[in-house]
Scaffold this active site. Structure first.
Site, PDB file in Angstrom:
ATOM      1  CD  GLU A   1      -4.429 -11.357   4.239  1.00  0.00           C
ATOM      2  OE1 GLU A   1      -3.956 -12.431   4.666  1.00  0.00           O
ATOM      3  OE2 GLU A   1      -3.724 -10.451   3.769  1.00  0.00           O
TER       4      GLU A   1
ATOM      5  CE  LYS B   1      -3.306  -2.740   2.535  1.00  0.00           C
ATOM      6  NZ  LYS B   1      -3.572  -3.291   3.867  1.00  0.00           N
TER       7      LYS B   1
ATOM      8  NE  ARG C   1      -0.062  -7.601  10.195  1.00  0.00           N
ATOM      9  CZ  ARG C   1      -0.364  -6.719   9.264  1.00  0.00           C
ATOM     10  NH1 ARG C   1      -0.587  -5.455   9.601  1.00  0.00           N
ATOM     11  NH2 ARG C   1      -0.472  -7.050   8.000  1.00  0.00           N
TER      12      ARG C   1
HETATM   13  P1  ADP Z   1      -1.536 -12.472   1.002  1.00  0.00           P
HETATM   14  O1  ADP Z   1      -1.934 -12.976   2.350  1.00  0.00           O
HETATM   15  O2  ADP Z   1      -0.502 -13.317   0.348  1.00  0.00           O
HETATM   16  O3  ADP Z   1      -1.239 -11.004   0.972  1.00  0.00           O
HETATM   17  P2  ADP Z   1      -4.213 -11.946  -0.074  1.00  0.00           P
HETATM   18  O4  ADP Z   1      -5.295 -12.949  -0.007  1.00  0.00           O
HETATM   19  O5  ADP Z   1      -4.285 -10.781   0.848  1.00  0.00           O
HETATM   20  O6  ADP Z   1      -2.819 -12.721   0.077  1.00  0.00           O
HETATM   21  O7  ADP Z   1      -4.084 -11.428  -1.556  1.00  0.00           O
HETATM   22  C1  ADP Z   1      -3.030 -10.573  -1.950  1.00  0.00           C
HETATM   23  C2  ADP Z   1      -3.444  -9.731  -3.118  1.00  0.00           C
HETATM   24  O8  ADP Z   1      -3.773 -10.538  -4.250  1.00  0.00           O
HETATM   25  C3  ADP Z   1      -4.697  -8.915  -2.859  1.00  0.00           C
HETATM   26  O9  ADP Z   1      -4.393  -7.698  -2.232  1.00  0.00           O
HETATM   27  C4  ADP Z   1      -5.235  -8.716  -4.261  1.00  0.00           C
HETATM   28  O10 ADP Z   1      -4.510  -7.679  -4.901  1.00  0.00           O
HETATM   29  C5  ADP Z   1      -4.875 -10.023  -4.953  1.00  0.00           C
HETATM   30  N1  ADP Z   1      -6.010 -10.974  -4.876  1.00  0.00           N
HETATM   31  C6  ADP Z   1      -6.177 -11.942  -3.954  1.00  0.00           C
HETATM   32  N2  ADP Z   1      -7.328 -12.621  -4.182  1.00  0.00           N
HETATM   33  C7  ADP Z   1      -7.921 -12.066  -5.246  1.00  0.00           C
HETATM   34  C8  ADP Z   1      -9.137 -12.315  -5.988  1.00  0.00           C
HETATM   35  N3  ADP Z   1      -9.964 -13.295  -5.645  1.00  0.00           N
HETATM   36  N4  ADP Z   1      -9.414 -11.518  -7.049  1.00  0.00           N
HETATM   37  C9  ADP Z   1      -8.557 -10.523  -7.402  1.00  0.00           C
HETATM   38  N5  ADP Z   1      -7.406 -10.251  -6.770  1.00  0.00           N
HETATM   39  C10 ADP Z   1      -7.073 -10.998  -5.705  1.00  0.00           C
END
Ligand code: ADP
Length: 447
Positions: free
Chosen positions: A288, A237, A292
């Site tokens: 997710e 971010k 924290r």
């Molecule tokens: P991590 O725990 O590895 O950060 P996340 O589940 O938060 O994994 O996903 C990381 C990033 O991947 C998200 O911020 C988003 O940009 C992309 N992403 C994850 N899932 C999706 C989805 N279903 N559709 C589109 N983008 C996704």
């Protein structure tokens, strides 16, 4: 209340926790690596203990040394900050075994919400919106293929134990999916020691929408509204704001309440963030839960007036939340820019070294959370974030204007920072009009 809190972190978040502890009349202990020997935040702590050499795995990630430091300084609680050990359930468990209060959730709540498959299961029960997809980890590839056809391609294969964007594969057709499941399982097993993967709908255009929540050990949980963090580069971010612009009030209320319901069901104590993607029709899908305090917590503090760090300390000490949901309201608009010591003109190359010039902006509605100053030498070993500039204005436009002014007044040298990039970003039409999605910064930078 605690007598002494040990802070198992460094930099601006260590300083943030020290300030909260001081306001509560609690003593502070900082652990540090040899690379951080001259860290300016250490001057604000009552005591400091060196726990090892620069690599994090030999210092900030060494559970044995951190616990030893807590024991010799008689600290009765540990605040993990963000990153490092903050989402490590084993660490939370060791703290409990050693009768040191971990300032955060119980290891059980952390494990349940930290595992994506378990978290999604609980979310379904509490009415928190999730992505359509396989029901839990994939056992039969054919079953995953059937589900993918049902929800429609593209889909994404994700690791249940995933983090940091690893173990994810986008699949646009059946053959990519079959291959993606196999590689993702292999990658997840190698990276996390757990090969469980699942499939969900992949959103092409989405905004990042996250809900700040707080819980206590007495069954209470509230939300502090949301943040929009769509300005990202490589899943990191850059800019965060609260509230999220242009969201339908009723949809917003529902998703925020569902996030509070989720952490209540997990018997969660402390601060948690439920992250969602929001599509163009303003449908929400949970990504997710971060168990924290987050880097971007100040924008929420600015619009609600709630001190999130103090509240998590008080909740960990067994107090009930000092407010009910009805007592929380949001006022105005806040924006945060992460100031990184990186050169945007050279592929965001990290800039270690001496800060010779540091002249920070000030004024009404301006907040700077930073451990840096003139004369501080940035070590090459850790994250490149050297501060967070936060502004609060009556409206989003007022906040943007204030941010631009503050960025212009912020002088750091000779090292390069992301300040010039933020200045351009504030004028980007997609940012100004909030017509952005999570890929807009990368599309823009490619041009
Ligand atoms: P991590 O725990 O590895 O950060 P996340 O589940 O938060 O994994 O996903 C990381 C990033 O991947 C998200 O911020 C988003 O940009 C992309 N992403 C994850 N899932 C999706 C989805 N279903 N559709 C589109 N983008 C996704």
């Amino acid at each position: 209340m605690f007598k002494r809190i040990l802070i198992a972190n460094r930099g601006e978040i260590a300083l943030r926790v020290i300030r909260a502890a001081k306001e509560l009349g609690i003593g502070t202990v900082c652990v540090y690596s040899t690379a951080d020997r001259d860290g300016p935040w250490l001057e604000h702590a009552d005591q400091k203990v060196c726990i090892g050499p620069p690599p994090a795995k030999d210092s900030y990630l060494r559970i044995d040394r951190i616990i030893a430091a807590a024991e010799i300084t008689h600290a009765d609680a540990i605040h993990p900050g963000y990153g490092f050990l903050s989402e490590n359930a084993h660490f939370a468990e060791v703290c409990r075994d050693c009768h040191i209060q971990f300032i955060g959730p119980s290891p059980e709540a952390m494990s349940q919400l930290g595992d994506k498959v378990n978290c999604k299961r609980l979310a379904k029960r509490t009415g928190t919106p999730v992505f359509p997809g396989t029901d839990g980890a994939i056992e039969e590839v054919d079953e995953a293929v059937r589900v993918a056809h049902e929800i429609g391609f593209p889909v994404i294969v994700k690791a249940s134990a995933g983090g940091g964007g690893r173990g994810m594969r986008i699949a646009r057709d059946e053959s990519q999916l079959r291959e993606g499941i196999e590689t993702a399982q292999r990658e997840a097993l190698a990276a996390f020691g757990n090969g469980a993967v699942y499939v969900e709908k992949f959103l092409e255009h989405a905004r990042h929408f996250e809900v700040q929540t707080l819980g206590d050990n007495h069954g209470n949980a509230v939300h502090l509204f949301e943040r929009d963090c769509s300005s990202q580069r490589r899943h990191q971010k850059l800019v965060e704001e609260a509230p999220a612009p242009g969201v339908d009030p009723e949809k917003r209320r529902r998703v925020c309440e569902s996030a509070a319901a989720l952490i209540r069901a997990a018997k969660y104590c402390g601060a948690a963030t439920c992250e969602f993607l929001m599509d163009r029709e303003q449908n929400f899908y949970m990504l997710e839960v971060n168990t924290r305090v987050q880097v971007e917590h100040p924008v929420t503090e600015m619009i609600t007036g709630v001190d999130i760090v103090k509240t998590m300390i008080r909740a960990a000490a067994g107090e009930t939340l000092p407010f009910t949901q009805d007592e929380i309201s949001a006022k105005g608009h806040a924006i945060e820019c992460r100031i990184n010591a990186e050169d945007p003109d050279r592929g965001f190359m990290p800039q270690a070294g001496l800060i010779e010039r540091w002249s920070a902006p000030s004024g009404p509605g301006i907040r700077l959370d930073s451990h840096a100053r003139a004369g501080y030498r940035i070590p090459p070993n850790y994250d490149s974030m050297i501060g967070k500039l936060i502004v609060h204005g009556a409206s989003r436009d007022a906040a943007i204007a204030k941010m631009k002014d503050a960025l212009k007044a912020f002088e750091i040298g000779p090292i390069k920072t992301t300040i010039p990039l933020h200045l351009k970003l504030m004028d980007h039409p997609d940012f100004r009009n909030a017509t952005f999605d999570i890929h807009f910064v990368e599309r823009w930078l490619k041009k």
